[in-house]
Design an enzyme around this catalytic site. Structure first.
Site, PDB file in Angstrom:
ATOM      1  N   ASP A  18      10.987   6.729   4.625  1.00 42.03           N
ATOM      2  CA  ASP A  18       9.525   6.516   4.331  1.00 42.03           C
ATOM      3  C   ASP A  18       9.220   6.186   2.831  1.00 42.03           C
ATOM      4  OD1 ASP A  18       8.805   7.825   6.907  1.00 42.03           O
ATOM      5  OD2 ASP A  18       9.106   9.656   5.979  1.00 42.03           O
ATOM      6  N   HIS A  48       8.825   1.425  10.102  1.00 44.59           N
ATOM      7  CA  HIS A  48       7.741   1.188   8.893  1.00 44.59           C
ATOM      8  C   HIS A  48       6.860   0.006   9.028  1.00 44.59           C
ATOM      9  CE1 HIS A  48      11.788  -1.456   8.770  1.00 44.59           C
ATOM     10  NE2 HIS A  48      11.119  -2.225   8.790  1.00 44.59           N
TER      11      HIS A  48
END
Length: 434
Positions: A18, A48
């Protein structure tokens, strides 16, 4: 980006995932004439977001280059492929509406397949653990698929594309294997085989399966630029991460080579993507985690919710002790520091610079899981800059206190910080010429 004999760049998350890899990949594709983007490990447990072409794309298994008409996309042998998710993601992101998309993607015939039984087993294994021992799996079946691969009863894409009766037999044996271990799992064998028959036809009609090793080799030899995008993050690596609270593949630089059949001598750049603070989804060690208003503020301003799971991310100060270890393992040639703007309103900012365990200064992170609970963190404090950085496009125009923070990180890990993210938009990026 580099000379023709080292024309492979690897982009990796340097923390627990992340980190904002999508934004940096998008920039590199746009500005460095990337011809091939390739996924090397993980599955649809990663995720993502890329904001481009006036819209937002969510990727879990597709390489990010799929949104660029000039980019070819490879899903390598090291990836575990959920075909339901693959086709669903193409549809969800509007890729199926684009002309000729199928001519720009190839799935390795040697990649292993994720089945419904793997996802069920993932959940059962997690449910059987005590709360404090839960791994924090995404329940996508990724770990059990890698287990099948290592146990050597896994099923590859090549098996699906060959004799379907033999494939069906292998699949039935796999289900029976897991049913002996987990009698409560319920699998509709005929229904899943029916879906795979449809997938098989689509893959064949669209010519999506091939020899990705040979393809990348030919691309490299013809001077094309290849960008390998790692999934998850270095601190989740099966060997070097906070074991057992890790992913099931090598999310460090070695996984880029084994997951695509690319020799290490071909790699010219290794870019580590680092958030300006630290986050983690699920359980597992997190020495700099904040349980106060600063932690809530990071979560809120940073909109820290997982793309794949929708879970709130745990937040804390950046951990340079772990980042230095990450740099040691991966040999980063450049760092992309993302979400710096999230720190704009913090009066004081801390960074972790060392660990102690039982009064002893550590030179490396603990290898034993229980030791993490006893780690004492040494911090260095910085004055916040209390100015917006979002509109800034030149490093020199950042607030001086902000530059002090960046310089300290760079000096500590001894890797140049080349890219600095200061906002969600693709334009919100400072690129330093080093």
């Amino acid at each position: 980006m580099t000379s023709s004999n080292k024309n492979v760049s690897v982009l990796l998350g340097a923390q627990w995932g992340d980190e904002g890899k999508g934004k940096i990949i998008d920039y590199l594709i746009e500005n460095h004439k990337i011809n091939v983007t390739a996924r090397c490990q993980g599955g649809n447990n990663a995720g993502h977001t890329v904001v481009a072409n006036g819209r937002k794309y969510d990727f879990h298994i597709l390489p990010s280059g799929i949104i660029s008409p000039t980019c070819f996309n490879v899903i390598g042998n090291g990836v575990v492929v959920n075909l339901d998710a693959f086709f669903s993601e193409l549809a969800h992101n509007g890729i199926l509406d684009e002309s000729g998309w199928e001519k720009r993607i190839m799935i390795s015939s040697e990649a292993h397949l994720v089945f419904g039984v793997h996802s069920q087993v993932d959940g059962r294994q997690e449910d059987s653990l005590a709360a404090k021992n839960k791994i924090g799996t995404t329940n996508r079946g990724i770990g059990p698929t890698y287990s099948s691969k290592c146990f050597r009863n896994g099923i590859r894409v090549a098996d699906l594309m060959a004799d379907f009766n033999e494939f069906s037999e292998k699949y039935r044996r796999l289900v029976e294997h897991y049913k002996k271990q987990f009698p409560s799992i319920e699998v509709n064998v005929e229904e899943e085989l029916g879906r795979f028959k449809v997938h098989r036809q689509k893959l064949a009609d669209l010519k999506l399966v091939g020899d990705t090793v040979g393809f990348i080799h030919d691309q490299r030899n013809s001077g094309k630029q290849v960008l390998i995008e790692g999934a998850n993050g270095a601190l989740l690596d099966i060997d070097f991460g906070t074991y057992p609270y890790v992913t099931s593949s090598n999310s460090t630089v070695g996984g880029a080579c084994t997951g695509l059949g690319v020799p290490p001598t071909a790699v010219g750049n290794v870019i580590g993507v680092v958030k300006a603070y630290q986050t983690r989804v699920g359980t597992g060690p997190f020495p700099t985690e904040l349980f106060d208003s600063d932690g809530e503020k990071l979560q809120s301003i940073g909109k820290e919710v997982g793309v794949t799971t929708g879970r709130k991310r745990r937040c804390g100060w950046i951990d340079l002790f772990l980042l230095r270890r990450s740099a040691m393992i991966n040999g980063y040639t450049a760092i992309a520091l993302t979400k710096l703007d999230i720190l704009d309103t913090f009066p004081t900012i801390k960074v972790a610079v060392g660990y102690k365990l039982n009064g002893q200064v550590l030179t490396s992170p603990p290898a034993q899981a229980n030791a993490w609970e006893k780690v004492e963190v040494e911090y260095k404090e910085f004055e916040g800059w209390n100015q917006p950085t979002v509109g800034v496009r030149k490093y020199e125009e950042l607030p001086e206190k902000c530059r002090v923070y960046i310089q300290f990180i760079e000096d500590f890990i001894k890797v140049p910080i080349v890219y600095i993210g200061v906002g969600a938009e693709r334009e919100s990026l400072i690129v330093r010429q080093k």
